[in-house]
Design a protein around this motif. Structure first.
Motif, short mmCIF file in Angstrom:
data_model
loop_
_atom_site.label_atom_id
_atom_site.label_comp_id
_atom_site.label_asym_id
_atom_site.label_seq_id
_atom_site.Cartn_x
_atom_site.Cartn_y
_atom_site.Cartn_z
N ASP A 1 0.55 -1.42 0.21
CA ASP A 1 0.27 -0.33 0.09
C ASP A 1 0.57 1.17 -0.29
N ASP A 2 2.18 1.24 0.56
CA ASP A 2 2.96 2.72 0.93
C ASP A 2 3.34 2.30 -0.53
N PHE A 3 3.80 2.05 -0.98
CA PHE A 3 4.25 2.20 -2.86
C PHE A 3 2.94 2.63 -3.67
N ASN A 4 1.59 2.18 -3.40
CA ASN A 4 -0.27 2.20 -4.46
C ASN A 4 -0.57 3.79 -3.45
N ASP A 5 0.35 4.42 -2.59
CA ASP A 5 -0.15 5.76 -2.82
C ASP A 5 -1.83 5.35 -1.91
N GLY A 6 -1.55 3.99 -0.96
CA GLY A 6 -2.98 3.56 0.11
C GLY A 6 -4.09 2.62 -1.27
N ARG A 7 -3.92 2.96 -2.23
CA ARG A 7 -4.84 2.52 -3.51
C ARG A 7 -4.16 1.07 -3.64
N ARG A 8 -5.19 0.10 -4.01
CA ARG A 8 -5.50 -1.32 -4.31
C ARG A 8 -4.32 -1.39 -5.96
N GLY A 9 -2.99 -2.38 -5.79
CA GLY A 9 -2.51 -2.41 -6.63
C GLY A 9 -2.73 -3.83 -7.25
#
Length: 514
Positions: free
Chosen positions: A450-458
């Protein structure tokens, strides 16, 4: 034998008739309809043409799968949609509708022929701003049974529309293929590899043939859904693959505009390009063999309909591999140019080649001079020395297609090696990454996803920067015989540094959102 002289003065240019009889097609026509020779990528591209004609600016090609096999394929768009009458018209075999001047469709057979060449069941579900969801289903058996078309249950049609309400909000269309022949031949356990290869080919084909639209407002995605879990297991955005997208031309002064006087089509405009020698750009290397991709690129209403070939002007040869010519088909050129039903090739009359031989640019430069310049650029490029970059193992599953394409452009790929994959998995708290060297896989700690996807589902191709950096850092660690202590030590201190960096990024994100 009749003396030809006896026909003088009595030859009739029109054969006279006495009456007419309407002969409806025999049900055996279904076999011809389902055997049109459409390639898989060509057939899907034909469906997307319909979406573009319907005004769609967002299209998704959706593969549906379960744990063992590939189930169905859908093409979804947010175009104008169709009501019941429009669906009946679209599904009528042999009915040709009126197309606008800028339409990509031509013959009115693509939806049925392209679909039934690959699937034994074709369903179209659609909704307009003023009509409810409706659908029609056409099967190979139905065509054989007197061209029977089935009406889809309205509740099912609405549920299908609701499933994709993020794309189809007020209007749009779903084209669904079931009982796809190629899917049914994929054995259990092989679907992952089949999908990977099929998506790669489809991405390249759509990126090339629709590149002008993709460079504009059209958004085109390819996604994979697991129907058992509801998870999206893969998702890529198709990027334009421009066959003329070089950064610097291979010869000063190019591209040049030539005019060819073609009898029956008027003055045909040619945009002549020379690629830089030894280019590794995707638009040059990744669209087929160089011998096939030299020559003419014909466009109809901005849609590429032929990617390379000399159309009887000359034979392909290595010295002309840098020569590519863009030609927009003239609207009034039907006497000279004939486009195949599948829109992947153009037939020309001898008038075209005669016109090309006399073509010149505004300064009077001949087309033959252009060909000589392309040959000279090739020879000069072949004599230049280049820095030899060490080959790398190709990136595989989990890397964004743009990253994979750029790596292939910049670095030679080592042959005979399984690509390196990267995936998010649970790892111990003190590990940021790990390796499965025998499986050519980089493992990332899922706790930091989540940290590398700004909290969004990757998705499966998420976090492209960190994945690319790890690939560059670690690709030399695969394919080695002996595991040296120094390499193991590097893994440990890289882990420690990256773990601290990931925690720092998490703290920064938490402060920003609090």
């Amino acid at each position: 034998m009749t003396d030809p002289a006896s026909l003088t003065g009595s030859w009739q240019y029109d054969v006279p008739v006495t009456n007419s009889t309407r002969l409806p097609p025999d049900a055996g026509y279904a076999k011809a309809l389902t055997n049109q020779g459409y390639g898989f990528e060509v057939a899907v591209a034909d469906l997307i043409d319909n979406s573009v004609d319907a005004g769609a600016d967002s299209v998704v090609v959706h593969f549906l799968r379960d744990a063992n096999r590939i189930v169905s394929l859908l093409v979804l768009d947010n175009g104008r949609g169709m009501d019941d009458a429009g669906l009946d018209s679209a599904m009528t075999v042999g009915r040709r509708r009126n197309y606008g001047e800028r339409a990509l469709g031509m013959y009115g057979t693509g939806l049925k022929a392209a679909s039934l060449s690959h699937a034994r069941s074709l369903t179209v579900i659609s909704r307009t701003k003023r009509s409810r969801a409706a659908g029609r289903k056409l099967t190979a058996e139905g065509i054989e049974d007197g061209f029977r078309c089935d009406t889809v249950d309205p509740d099912f049609a609405q549920r299908q529309i609701d499933t994709y309400d993020g794309l189809i909000e007020w209007h749009g269309t779903i084209v669904r293929w079931d009982r796809v022949r190629a899917f049914e031949t994929v054995s259990s356990g092989q679907s992952e590899q089949f999908l990977s290869e099929a998506i790669s080919r489809l991405e390249a084909h759509l990126g090339l043939y629709l590149h002008r639209f993709l460079s504009g407002s059209l958004k085109l995605d390819i996604a994979v859904w697991d129907v058992d879990t509801g998870d999206e297991t893969d998702h890529i955005r198709v990027e334009p693959l421009d066959p003329f997208g070089y950064k610097v031309p291979g010869r000063a002064g190019y591209p040049k505009a030539f005019t060819a006087p073609v009898e029956g089509a008027g003055d045909v405009q040619l945009e002549a390009h020379i690629w830089p020698a030894k280019s590794k750009q995707a638009g040059f290397r990744h669209i087929g063999s160089l011998s096939e991709r030299q020559g003419f690129y014909f466009y109809r209403n901005d849609r590429l309909v032929q990617a390379g070939g000399w159309n009887n002007l000359r034979s392909p040869e290595g010295h002309l591999s840098l020569a590519r010519i863009a030609v927009n088909l003239p609207a009034d050129g039907n006497r000279v140019f004939s486009l195949s039903v599948k829109k992947e090739g153009v037939q020309v009359t001898p008038a075209f080649t005669r016109g090309i031989e006399t073509a010149t640019d505004a300064a009077g430069t001949s087309f033959r001079t252009y060909l000589a310049d392309a040959e000279a650029a090739y020879r000069e490029g072949a004599s230049r020395s280049a820095i030899n970059r060490l080959p790398v193992i190709a990136p595989g599953k989990g890397f964004d297609p743009k990253v994979k394409r750029t790596i292939a452009e910049e670095l030679p790929i080592r042959g005979g090696e399984e690509p390196i994959s990267i995936e998010w998995v649970p790892l111990p708290e003190g590990r940021f990454f790990d390796l499965r060297r025998d499986e050519h896989t980089i493992l990332l700690n899922r706790a930091f996803r989540d940290d590398f996807n700004d909290g969004r589902r990757g998705g499966s191709n998420d976090a492209p920067v960190i994945k690319a950096l790890l690939y560059l850092l670690l690709q030399d660690f695969f394919g080695l015989g002996r595991w040296e202590r120094s390499r193991a030590d590097r893994i440990e201190y890289w882990n420690s540094i990256l773990l601290a960096s990931a925690r720092a990024q998490r703290e920064r994100r938490q402060r920003t959102t609090s």
